[in-house]
Scaffold this active site. Structure first.
Site, PDB file in Angstrom:
ATOM      1  N   LYS A  41       0.828  -1.205   0.000  1.00 18.71           N
ATOM      2  CA  LYS A  41       0.000   0.000   0.000  1.00 18.71           C
ATOM      3  C   LYS A  41       0.864   1.257   0.000  1.00 18.71           C
ATOM      4  CE  LYS A  41      -3.847   0.193   2.429  1.00 18.71           C
ATOM      5  NZ  LYS A  41      -4.841   0.331   3.520  1.00 18.71           N
TER       6      LYS A  41
ATOM      7  N   GLU B 168      10.264  -5.666   3.677  1.00 17.84           N
ATOM      8  CA  GLU B 168      10.453  -6.963   3.035  1.00 17.84           C
ATOM      9  C   GLU B 168      10.025  -6.908   1.567  1.00 17.84           C
ATOM     10  OE1 GLU B 168       9.227  -7.761   7.369  1.00 17.84           O
ATOM     11  OE2 GLU B 168       8.660  -6.393   5.766  1.00 17.84           O
TER      12      GLU B 168
ATOM     13  N   GLY C 108      -5.066  -5.129   5.677  1.00 17.70           N
ATOM     14  CA  GLY C 108      -4.291  -6.064   4.866  1.00 17.70           C
ATOM     15  C   GLY C 108      -4.826  -7.476   4.883  1.00 17.70           C
ATOM     16  N   ARG C 109      -5.209  -7.967   6.066  1.00 16.52           N
ATOM     17  CA  ARG C 109      -5.676  -9.352   6.170  1.00 16.52           C
ATOM     18  C   ARG C 109      -7.108  -9.515   5.659  1.00 16.52           C
ATOM     19  NH1 ARG C 109      -4.916  -6.825  10.792  1.00 16.52           N
ATOM     20  NH2 ARG C 109      -6.544  -6.612  12.385  1.00 16.52           N
TER      21      ARG C 109
ATOM     22  N   GLU D 161      -4.012 -12.034  14.122  1.00 13.59           N
ATOM     23  CA  GLU D 161      -3.672 -10.615  14.031  1.00 13.59           C
ATOM     24  C   GLU D 161      -4.874  -9.770  14.417  1.00 13.59           C
ATOM     25  OE1 GLU D 161      -0.644  -8.993  11.101  1.00 13.59           O
ATOM     26  OE2 GLU D 161      -2.499  -8.190  10.235  1.00 13.59           O
TER      27      GLU D 161
ATOM     28  N   HIS E 276      -2.463 -38.786  10.409  1.00 10.86           N
ATOM     29  CA  HIS E 276      -1.272 -39.596  10.654  1.00 10.86           C
ATOM     30  C   HIS E 276      -0.183 -38.798  11.370  1.00 10.86           C
ATOM     31  CE1 HIS E 276      -2.637 -43.078   8.263  1.00 10.86           C
ATOM     32  NE2 HIS E 276      -3.334 -42.167   7.638  1.00 10.86           N
TER      33      HIS E 276
ATOM     34  N   LYS F  27       9.401  -4.575  13.753  1.00  6.84           N
ATOM     35  CA  LYS F  27       9.827  -3.944  12.504  1.00  6.84           C
ATOM     36  C   LYS F  27      10.630  -2.676  12.782  1.00  6.84           C
ATOM     37  CE  LYS F  27       6.569  -3.691   9.336  1.00  6.84           C
ATOM     38  NZ  LYS F  27       5.217  -3.538   8.745  1.00  6.84           N
TER      39      LYS F  27
END
Length: 546
Positions: free
Chosen positions: A210, A216, A271-272, A357, A388, A508
């Site tokens: 954005k 990153e 964002g999510r 979050e 399993h 961050k």
């Protein structure tokens, strides 16, 4: 609604639930089913193409009545209306929360600050669709005139998890001539492996940030730029091999991307919650605009169900209330999401961000420290693989782990008896968790007394079953919206802000401080604790010797 200065634990509705829990906590699902032979049909809801069976939960009609009273006291219906209306319910960032507007039909009206945002949403969708069609048809050419054969989405968090999950979930509907890859981790291995066997002349990058400043994402974007230019040799190539999902036109242009190929979204989209915004451009390229539109329709169908259905027949609301029942009264700290469809292999990982979050918060809306547990931990893997590995703990471990099973009536890839075996397993797991196997049953099978305890299953392990006809784009949209609104319900009860994420920021910010300390030519003065300083110095020595 309870006074804001009254602790949630002090409300009459919470106290009533706490007393009820003491009465019912020892009741076994075997007894609940025996007392109500119709329970398995009665405790189900069907809406928006989804079938929700909540009969295997450790609740009775009184439990549900008390949970609904808690929701009413918390003003859940008013909170729902406020969100859909566009009120600034994200109080710490003073923003509306309108991911629901991203899938509102053309012609709808959702007004934010006097402006109807729906036409803006559809204008962006139309631009995305035009671009996606051009890439899919081979009309969008790279710098050397070759068609695009690989698309790499560069993002992180919601700008990555949503697109990755959607692509994997809807791979059956994707254009197989296109290679779709995703880069998020700042670890150089992620970028290197994603590009290893690709031709830069045939590769398109979507840079999703954005602000266009995310550390990153922009580190990976600049590596992608260097990788492309190393092969193509012309700065003009950037405009043919990069597009942006961003709102920062100045930084996008500075990077070399034509701002006509910048797709924006709005500050009322977290964002999510953004996979159905321009963040979903890679999804649209992969599956096509028509399938993307169908996915939006699935989202909207659950939105309308959540907005209009009575809470007693409202799937996301009940999911949220059941989550509170186990988290806050039984002390269950996790929820397992177990999709019996290989295409949904990334769905639990996507839900981890959405749920944790959103509701991993320790203060209420007015800043008071909570004195109760908030968001549980979400995890899971596709069935039957998990059977399993970790199902042993769910069946016979000491921790109570509520489970969400997800399954489909029809296989997208019919192959012999495979789907019958898959569905037999998911149904059997729900039954086994609920009813277990008693010592008497084990011994009746001929098991010796000394071995019987090891082969006994206590049962009484709660689960939901969510089923649909098949995994389609619309079904995926409905499933995601289901969990979005369940998260909202929990946050409303807990009086927390499910729409900020300040906890992401501290690490961050500290990383920005440590980066120059790692890269400085001489040992700098550092204002950290002794452990952090020792780690920095150790890395510096290793870096210098390498």
């Amino acid at each position: 609604m309870a006074p804001s200065n009254q602790s949630l634990l002090e409300t009459p509705q919470w106290q009533a639930l706490a007393a009820h829990y003491q009465r019912i906590r020892g009741t076994h699902l075997r007894d609940l089913f025996a007392a109500d032979p119709a329970r398995g049909e009665r405790m189900t809801i069907e809406a928006a193409g989804l079938y929700f069976d909540y009969s295997k939960h450790r609740v009775n009609d009184e439990t549900l009545k008390l949970l609904l009273a808690l929701a009413e006291a918390a003003g859940l219906r008013d909170r729902i209306d406020a969100m859909f209306r566009g009120d600034r319910i994200n109080v710490t960032e003073k923003r509306a929360v309108l991911h629901t507007a991203l899938r509102a039909p053309r012609g709808a009206s959702i007004v934010v600050d006097g402006h109807n945002v729906v036409p803006d949403v559809h204008a962006t969708l139309d631009r995305m669709a035009d671009f996606a069609r051009r890439v899919r048809a081979g009309e969008w050419k790279g710098h050397t005139g070759k068609r695009i054969r690989a698309v790499i989405n560069i993002g992180i968090g919601g700008s990555d998890l949503g697109p990755v999950m959607a692509y994997e979930a809807l791979r059956h509907y994707s254009l197989r001539e296109l290679t779709m890859r995703f880069v998020s981790n700042v670890d150089g291995t992620d970028f290197t492996e994603a590009t290893r066997n690709l031709d830069p002349a045939e590769t398109l990058f979507i840079v999703s940030s954005k602000t266009f400043t995310t550390l990153e994402t922009m580190t990976n974007a600049h590596s992608a730029r260097a990788w492309s230019l190393n092969a193509l040799g012309d700065e003009k190539a950037v405009a043919r091999h990069f597009v942006a999902v961003s709102t920062n036109a100045a930084e996008v242009a500075k990077f070399g991307i034509d701002t006509n190929n910048m797709f924006g979204f709005w500050d009322w989209v977290g964002g999510r919650y953004s996979m159905d915004s321009a963040i979903g451009l890679s999804t649209m390229i992969a599956i096509g605009p028509e399938n993307f539109t169908a996915m939006l329709a699935g989202f909207h169908a659950i939105d309308e169900h959540f907005r209009t259905a009575p809470l007693a027949r409202n799937i996301p609301a009940l999911m949220g209330l059941l989550a509170i029942w186990y988290n806050n009264f039984f002390g269950a700290e996790t929820v397992a999401v177990l999709p019996y469809d290989q295409y949904l292999k990334r769905f639990p990982a996507y839900l981890q961000q959405l749920t944790m979050e959103s509701n991993g918060k320790h203060v209420t809306l007015d800043g008071a420290t909570v004195n109760y547990q908030t968001g549980p931990i979400f995890w899971g893997e596709p069935g039957t693989n998990g059977q399993h590995s970790f199902y042993q703990m769910i069946h016979q471990g000491t921790k109570l782990i509520p489970c969400d099973f997800i399954a489909f009536d029809e296989a997208l890839n019919p192959l012999g008896r495979h789907h019958d075996l898959l569905i037999a397993n998911v149904i059997a797991q729900g039954e086994a968790l609920a009813f277990g196997k008693t010592p008497a049953q084990v011994k009746a099978e001929g098991t010796p007394d000394w071995l019987a305890p090891h082969r006994t299953f206590a049962g009484n392990r709660p689960s939901s079953m969510i089923m649909a006809r098949r995994l389609t784009p619309a079904t995926l949209g409905a499933l995601v919206a289901l969990y979005e609104h369940s998260v909202f319900t929990q946050g409303a009860i807990w009086r927390i802000n499910s729409f900020d994420q300040w906890g992401v920021e501290l690490g961050k910010a500290l990383a920005q401080k440590i980066i120059p300390e790692l890269e400085a030519p001489d040992d700098p003065a550092m204002g950290h604790d002794s452990s952090t300083i020792a780690l920095i110095r150790r890395y510096r020595r290793a870096r210098q010797s390498a």
